[in-house]
Design an enzyme around this catalytic site. Structure first.
Site, short mmCIF file in Angstrom:
data_model
loop_
_atom_site.label_atom_id
_atom_site.label_comp_id
_atom_site.label_asym_id
_atom_site.label_seq_id
_atom_site.Cartn_x
_atom_site.Cartn_y
_atom_site.Cartn_z
N ASP A 2 0.85 -1.19 0.00
CA ASP A 2 0.00 0.00 0.00
C ASP A 2 0.89 1.25 0.00
O ASP A 2 1.61 1.49 0.96
CB ASP A 2 -0.88 -0.05 1.25
N ILE A 3 0.82 2.03 -1.05
CA ILE A 3 1.66 3.22 -1.20
C ILE A 3 1.46 4.21 -0.05
O ILE A 3 2.37 4.94 0.31
CB ILE A 3 1.43 3.90 -2.57
N ASN A 54 -7.39 12.51 -10.60
CA ASN A 54 -8.30 12.96 -11.66
C ASN A 54 -8.06 14.46 -11.89
O ASN A 54 -7.39 15.11 -11.09
CB ASN A 54 -9.76 12.65 -11.32
N VAL A 68 -6.32 4.14 -5.97
CA VAL A 68 -5.21 4.72 -5.20
C VAL A 68 -5.50 6.17 -4.83
O VAL A 68 -5.13 6.63 -3.75
CB VAL A 68 -3.87 4.58 -5.97
N ASP A 69 -6.19 6.90 -5.69
CA ASP A 69 -6.53 8.29 -5.41
C ASP A 69 -7.38 8.40 -4.14
O ASP A 69 -7.08 9.17 -3.23
CB ASP A 69 -7.26 8.88 -6.62
N SER A 124 -2.68 5.39 -14.33
CA SER A 124 -3.64 5.11 -15.41
C SER A 124 -4.02 3.65 -15.57
O SER A 124 -4.81 3.32 -16.46
CB SER A 124 -3.16 5.65 -16.77
N THR A 125 -3.51 2.75 -14.74
CA THR A 125 -3.78 1.33 -14.97
C THR A 125 -5.03 0.82 -14.25
O THR A 125 -5.41 -0.34 -14.44
CB THR A 125 -2.58 0.46 -14.54
N GLY A 126 -5.66 1.65 -13.46
CA GLY A 126 -6.89 1.24 -12.77
C GLY A 126 -8.10 1.57 -13.63
O GLY A 126 -8.23 1.10 -14.76
#
Length: 166
Positions: free
Chosen positions: A9-10, A23, A32-33, A115-117
């Site tokens: 978890d970042i 976004n 993650v955002d 961008s991968t989510g």
């Protein structure tokens, strides 16, 4: 100067800055955002609102507030469309985030998989762009002491990152 990978978890990393896949409104979304916004606490949202949004490929910085990281760099990746601009915009996210880190005198940066989510960028293609851009930046800025951590949230991403790290 180093490039590393880490799985987890970042929001738990104690680094100078974590990079958020944000976004355009910088208003905590999903993935993650949302996790970063929740972990940073209620002060992050007004700090993000004060920045007036962020264009795709650009990067802006806020304090980390309740996070172990001192700062958050918010970058807006492209919503994957298969167009020729997708890789250019994604590469700009990494380049501009590293520039912002250097401009702010930060020496440890952790990246999420931008961008991968929900933005749908294929993980393999996005990861190659990420590693290529980070390596190029490190090569071009040998005089700047920087530790870059590519964070994989899951085992699949971690395995891919291991391959790309070599």
């Amino acid at each position: 100067m180093s490039l590393e990978i880490w799985q987890g978890d970042i929001t738990s990393l104690k680094v100078d800055v974590i990079v958020n896949a944000a976004n355009k409104e910088l208003r905590g979304g999903g993935g993650v955002d949302g996790a970063i916004h929740r972990a940073a606490g209620p002060k992050l949202d007004p700090a993000c609102r004060a920045l007036g949004g962020c264009e795709t490929g650009e990067a802006k910085i806020t304090p980390g507030f309740d996070l172990p990281a001192k700062y958050v760099i918010h970058t807006v990746g492209p919503i994957y469309s298969g167009s020729h601009s997708d890789p250019l915009l994604l590469a700009a996210c990494y380049r501009n985030s590293l520039r912002v880190a250097q401009e702010n005198g930060l020496h440890s940066v952790a990246f999420s998989a931008i961008s991968t989510g929900v933005y749908g960028y294929p993980l393999g293609a996005a990861s190659k762009i990420a590693f290529t851009e980070v390596r190029k930046w490190l090569r071009d800025h040998k005089d700047y002491d920087l530790r870059v951590i590519m964070v994989a949230y899951d085992a699949r991403t971690y395995a891919l990152y291991q391959k790309l790290l070599g």
